[in-house]
Design an enzyme around this catalytic site. Sequence first.
Site, short mmCIF file in Angstrom:
data_model
loop_
_atom_site.label_atom_id
_atom_site.label_comp_id
_atom_site.label_asym_id
_atom_site.label_seq_id
_atom_site.Cartn_x
_atom_site.Cartn_y
_atom_site.Cartn_z
N GLU A 65 -7.78 -4.44 34.12
CA GLU A 65 -6.80 -4.35 33.05
C GLU A 65 -7.48 -4.21 31.68
OE1 GLU A 65 -3.07 -6.56 35.17
OE2 GLU A 65 -4.26 -7.78 33.83
N CYS A 94 -9.04 -4.69 24.11
CA CYS A 94 -9.69 -5.77 24.85
C CYS A 94 -10.14 -5.20 26.19
CB CYS A 94 -8.68 -6.91 25.03
SG CYS A 94 -9.32 -8.28 26.00
N CYS A 109 -14.00 -12.24 38.33
CA CYS A 109 -15.02 -13.01 37.62
C CYS A 109 -15.52 -14.10 38.55
CB CYS A 109 -14.44 -13.63 36.35
SG CYS A 109 -15.68 -14.41 35.29
N CYS A 146 -13.77 -20.65 35.63
CA CYS A 146 -13.25 -21.56 34.61
C CYS A 146 -11.87 -22.02 35.06
CB CYS A 146 -13.17 -20.86 33.25
SG CYS A 146 -14.78 -20.33 32.66
N CYS A 169 -8.45 -20.38 33.73
CA CYS A 169 -8.37 -18.91 33.57
C CYS A 169 -7.84 -18.27 34.84
CB CYS A 169 -9.75 -18.36 33.24
SG CYS A 169 -9.77 -16.57 33.04
N LEU A 199 -16.26 -22.04 24.16
CA LEU A 199 -16.79 -23.40 24.13
C LEU A 199 -15.85 -24.36 24.89
CD1 LEU A 199 -19.13 -25.01 22.94
CD2 LEU A 199 -17.76 -25.36 20.88
N HIS A 200 -14.65 -24.51 24.40
CA HIS A 200 -13.55 -25.22 25.07
C HIS A 200 -13.70 -26.72 25.24
CE1 HIS A 200 -12.08 -21.25 25.67
NE2 HIS A 200 -12.83 -20.95 26.70
N ASN A 236 -2.56 -20.20 27.66
CA ASN A 236 -1.55 -19.31 28.24
C ASN A 236 -1.37 -19.65 29.70
OD1 ASN A 236 -1.13 -17.60 25.90
ND2 ASN A 236 -3.23 -16.94 26.26
N CYS A 293 -4.88 -13.95 26.63
CA CYS A 293 -6.18 -14.45 27.08
C CYS A 293 -6.02 -15.19 28.42
CB CYS A 293 -6.76 -15.44 26.09
SG CYS A 293 -6.94 -14.81 24.44
N1 SAH Z 1 -15.83 -14.35 30.37
C1 SAH Z 1 -15.90 -14.17 28.93
C2 SAH Z 1 -14.91 -13.14 28.46
C3 SAH Z 1 -13.44 -13.56 28.57
S1 SAH Z 1 -12.81 -13.72 26.96
C4 SAH Z 1 -15.74 -15.50 28.25
O1 SAH Z 1 -15.50 -16.49 28.94
O2 SAH Z 1 -15.92 -15.59 27.05
C5 SAH Z 1 -11.29 -14.44 27.21
C6 SAH Z 1 -11.12 -15.75 26.47
O3 SAH Z 1 -9.87 -16.32 26.87
C7 SAH Z 1 -12.18 -16.76 26.83
O4 SAH Z 1 -12.50 -17.57 25.73
C8 SAH Z 1 -11.47 -17.58 27.88
O5 SAH Z 1 -12.06 -18.84 28.04
C9 SAH Z 1 -10.08 -17.65 27.32
N2 SAH Z 1 -9.07 -17.97 28.32
C10 SAH Z 1 -9.17 -17.88 29.64
N3 SAH Z 1 -8.04 -18.28 30.24
C11 SAH Z 1 -7.20 -18.65 29.27
C12 SAH Z 1 -5.85 -19.11 29.26
N4 SAH Z 1 -5.18 -19.27 30.38
N5 SAH Z 1 -5.29 -19.36 28.07
C13 SAH Z 1 -5.97 -19.14 26.93
N6 SAH Z 1 -7.24 -18.69 26.88
C14 SAH Z 1 -7.85 -18.44 28.03
#
Ligand code: SAH
Length: 362
Positions: free
Chosen positions: A95, A108, A115, A119, A122, A217-218, A293, A336
């Site tokens: 996508e 994007c 992947c 995480c 995600c 980072l999260h 999200n 995201c």
């Molecule tokens: N794998 C890379 C590129 C993905 S970027 C990375 O981790 O940076 C997409 C961003 O959205 C990342 O920061 C990811 O952690 C975040 N993300 C993933 N799932 C999400 C969700 N359900 N809600 C909000 N952000 C999310």
Amino acid sequence: MSALQKINLFDLDRKAMEALFVELGSKAFHGRNVLKWIHKHGVTDFDAMTDLPKKLRTELEVKAEIRPPEIVFEQPALDGTIKWMLELADGQRIETVYIPEENRSTICVSSQVGCALDCSFCSTAQQGFNRNLTSGEIIGQVWLATRELGRPPTNVVMMGMGEPLANFQPVVTAMDVMQDDLTYMISKARVTLSTSGVVPNLYRLREVSDVSLAVSLHAPTNELRDKLVPINRKYPLEQLIPACREYIKGDKRRKITWEYVMLDGVNDSIGHAKALIRLLEGTPSKLNLIPFNPFPGTDYKTSPPEQVEAFRQKLRKAGIMAITRKTRGDDIDAACGQLVGRVRDRSRRQLRRVQSDRLANG
Ligand code: SAH
């Protein structure tokens, strides 16, 4: 490569294109022209490349092809965001998302099918890892979006499906192509690579590229980050933070963008904000707070807006620039962490609806 397999010219950056044409007994400048035909003019038919000698065009027909991914499904969201589902040569699906804003338009881009990083918040992680994209499949997403929109995007974020630093060379090549002044001319400040922190490849990236860096980072502590972003067990914060600082060293204007998904009751307390302030002390930083999200099957919940705002204010008072990322395209699962590369039931229903609307409207 077998003799029968054609070279997909989408895979080549300027240097590789020049080298190919020299190898074919032609001139490097024809290679540059072809790069321009493909990316600036959107041409995929050698016969339309009128400044190439006829003989060269015939030879290219035999040895090369210009094959972009195909759009199988387009979903427009209410806010103008568009999500394209693309099918690759082997039938795999990815996508790509277009995000229009007042003064810019962002694409994007995905870097992998699925992947491997797992995480916990995600949805791409849920489908597991299928394969890396080629550089042609990566730049092909920018090519397609440019054709669909009638103009190149002003910004590209490597924030779609996949971990870009786990697919290093193809991602670097594609990012080089998008910055080339023969193609889309997107400046390094407007190309952003987002990573969950593949530390050795952050050091490698520094050697070959200077695009903007965003880091997922999260969590402000290893204990919590181990759970949310499991690659932290391999490359913990005490390795990640110095690698990021090293990436921007030497350029006083540069900052690291930290992405921080706001998960209700998990990482969104004032205590977490304080720990984050301590962690980022001395690192030129911008913080992007991303409201979580949701997707089917997840137990996480989005932090209430007041909580996000309190968190943001705490950071701001400590001098850290923090913004809350506006959620875009969530009605079509384009936000995201919602990209999955497969048609869900809901989108099938929407597809049928689009098709029947089209029939009804002639
Ligand atoms: N794998 C890379 C590129 C993905 S970027 C990375 O981790 O940076 C997409 C961003 O959205 C990342 O920061 C990811 O952690 C975040 N993300 C993933 N799932 C999400 C969700 N359900 N809600 C909000 N952000 C999310």
